[in-house]
Design a protein around this motif. Structure first.
Motif, PDB file in Angstrom:
ATOM      1  N   TYR A  12      59.637  18.421   6.501  1.00 16.94           N
ATOM      2  CA  TYR A  12      60.515  18.147   5.625  1.00 16.94           C
ATOM      3  C   TYR A  12      60.557  19.550   4.629  1.00 16.94           C
ATOM      4  O   TYR A  12      59.485  19.695   3.638  1.00 16.94           O
ATOM      5  N   MET A  13      61.452  20.341   4.203  1.00 18.82           N
ATOM      6  CA  MET A  13      61.705  21.262   2.813  1.00 18.82           C
ATOM      7  C   MET A  13      62.803  20.850   2.438  1.00 18.82           C
ATOM      8  O   MET A  13      63.908  20.631   2.713  1.00 18.82           O
TER       9      MET A  13
ATOM     10  N   THR B  26      59.686  27.365  10.810  1.00 18.12           N
ATOM     11  CA  THR B  26      58.872  26.589  10.329  1.00 18.12           C
ATOM     12  C   THR B  26      58.748  26.969   9.000  1.00 18.12           C
ATOM     13  O   THR B  26      58.801  25.752   8.009  1.00 18.12           O
ATOM     14  N   GLU B  27      57.955  27.580   8.756  1.00 18.12           N
ATOM     15  CA  GLU B  27      57.636  28.116   7.624  1.00 18.12           C
ATOM     16  C   GLU B  27      58.058  28.950   6.234  1.00 18.12           C
ATOM     17  O   GLU B  27      57.680  28.904   5.133  1.00 18.12           O
ATOM     18  N   ASP B  28      59.549  29.116   6.508  1.00 19.99           N
ATOM     19  CA  ASP B  28      60.050  29.278   5.513  1.00 19.99           C
ATOM     20  C   ASP B  28      61.328  29.148   5.415  1.00 19.99           C
ATOM     21  O   ASP B  28      62.518  28.024   6.535  1.00 19.99           O
ATOM     22  N   PHE B  29      62.132  29.076   4.420  1.00 24.81           N
ATOM     23  CA  PHE B  29      62.662  27.927   3.797  1.00 24.81           C
ATOM     24  C   PHE B  29      63.813  29.001   2.698  1.00 24.81           C
ATOM     25  O   PHE B  29      63.080  29.072   1.517  1.00 24.81           O
TER      26      PHE B  29
ATOM     27  N   SER C 167      68.891  28.809   4.261  1.00 27.52           N
ATOM     28  CA  SER C 167      68.813  29.553   6.030  1.00 27.52           C
ATOM     29  C   SER C 167      67.117  28.408   6.125  1.00 27.52           C
ATOM     30  O   SER C 167      66.120  28.716   5.304  1.00 27.52           O
ATOM     31  N   ARG C 168      67.223  27.860   7.769  1.00 29.13           N
ATOM     32  CA  ARG C 168      65.158  27.700   7.914  1.00 29.13           C
ATOM     33  C   ARG C 168      65.698  28.879   9.213  1.00 29.13           C
ATOM     34  O   ARG C 168      66.099  27.671  10.229  1.00 29.13           O
TER      35      ARG C 168
ATOM     36  N   VAL D 298      63.474  23.551  11.945  1.00 29.07           N
ATOM     37  CA  VAL D 298      64.122  24.605  12.154  1.00 29.07           C
ATOM     38  C   VAL D 298      65.824  24.309  12.468  1.00 29.07           C
ATOM     39  O   VAL D 298      66.767  23.930  12.875  1.00 29.07           O
ATOM     40  N   LYS D 299      66.131  25.298  11.908  1.00 29.45           N
ATOM     41  CA  LYS D 299      67.769  25.811  11.517  1.00 29.45           C
ATOM     42  C   LYS D 299      69.052  24.002  11.746  1.00 29.45           C
ATOM     43  O   LYS D 299      69.851  23.437  11.712  1.00 29.45           O
ATOM     44  N   ASP D 300      67.944  22.833  10.763  1.00 21.81           N
ATOM     45  CA  ASP D 300      68.342  21.565  10.408  1.00 21.81           C
ATOM     46  C   ASP D 300      68.332  21.656   8.306  1.00 21.81           C
ATOM     47  O   ASP D 300      67.606  20.878   8.475  1.00 21.81           O
ATOM     48  N   THR D 301      69.880  21.681   8.427  1.00 23.60           N
ATOM     49  CA  THR D 301      69.694  21.341   7.134  1.00 23.60           C
ATOM     50  C   THR D 301      71.071  20.523   6.466  1.00 23.60           C
ATOM     51  O   THR D 301      71.735  20.123   7.833  1.00 23.60           O
TER      52      THR D 301
END
Lengths: 111, 112
Positions: free
Chosen positions: B31-32, B71-74, B67-68, B52-55
């Protein structure tokens, strides 16, 4: 909807105790507490889950009244390092993993 | 050893320009979140990601996109910055289960 925190600000002398309250109009699953010092990021203090489970620090504890949708943070024998703004974050549903934060309570501890 | 870093730390931009803020984590958390913090308002959720790609949108998402792709970048993008978006932006991460959020150091954005 943001939870309501009270008081908005409090000034303590070292060694005094304080209570910060957080109340919500929604049914809550969990309540988090964070402390933020000026110019820094919020730092996690503890979480309270529906059902009464608690995790926390020494001299800083909290309660969660599920019926009233309220949580209280207790700071005992305050130290200068306790100064900062305290935020509660509330989670409405189990597994939602989203927190809604209150506006904060500014705590100042003076010698 | 921060586990979460935000960039840039400070930015001044002009009204109408696009701006992208980056949040990078090394904790492999699912979660981010992106929050903005303004005096008198506390922390308000802009967008969040649960994979990933779930926002999804938060309470103050208008004018922002995310955008994601990893996993490590938001990434948080202001498509056309306005003065009302002047704020301090915090990224936060959370693992599955009931642990607290870890916040990044924040990005102070000024739109002139």
């Amino acid at each position: 909807q943001q939870p309501v925190q009270s008081p908005q600000a409090v000034i303590l002398r070292e060694g005094e105790d304080a209570v910060i309250n957080c109340s919500s109009s929604k049914a809550l699953y969990s309540v988090h507490w964070y402390r933020q010092k000026h110019g820094e990021a919020p730092v996690f203090l503890m979480i309270l889950l529906k059902g009464g489970e608690q995790k926390g620090h020494e001299k800083i504890s909290a309660s969660f009244n599920e019926k009233k949708q309220q949580s209280s943070l207790y700071l005992t024998a305050s130290q200068l390092s306790y100064s900062g703004t305290y935020f509660c974050g509330t989670e409405a549903g189990a597994g939602s993993y989203q927190l809604t934060f209150g506006k904060g309570t500014k705590l100042s501890v003076i010698p | 050893d921060a586990g979460i870093t935000q960039s840039p730390r400070h930015k001044v931009t002009e009204t109408g320009t696009p701006v992208t803020l980056r949040c990078h984590q090394t904790e492999n958390h699912r979660y981010m979140y992106w929050y903005r913090q303004d005096p008198g308002h506390g922390l308000r959720l802009i967008h969040y990601s649960y994979g990933v790609k779930d926002t999804d949108k938060g309470e103050v998402s208008d004018g922002y996109s995310v955008s994601r792709s990893k996993t490590e970048d938001f990434l948080l993008t202001l498509e056309s910055a306005t003065s009302s978006q002047t704020s301090v932006y915090f990224c936060a991460i959370s693992g599955k289960g009931y642990y607290g959020y870890t916040f990044g150091s924040g990005t102070r954005l000024t739109v002139v």
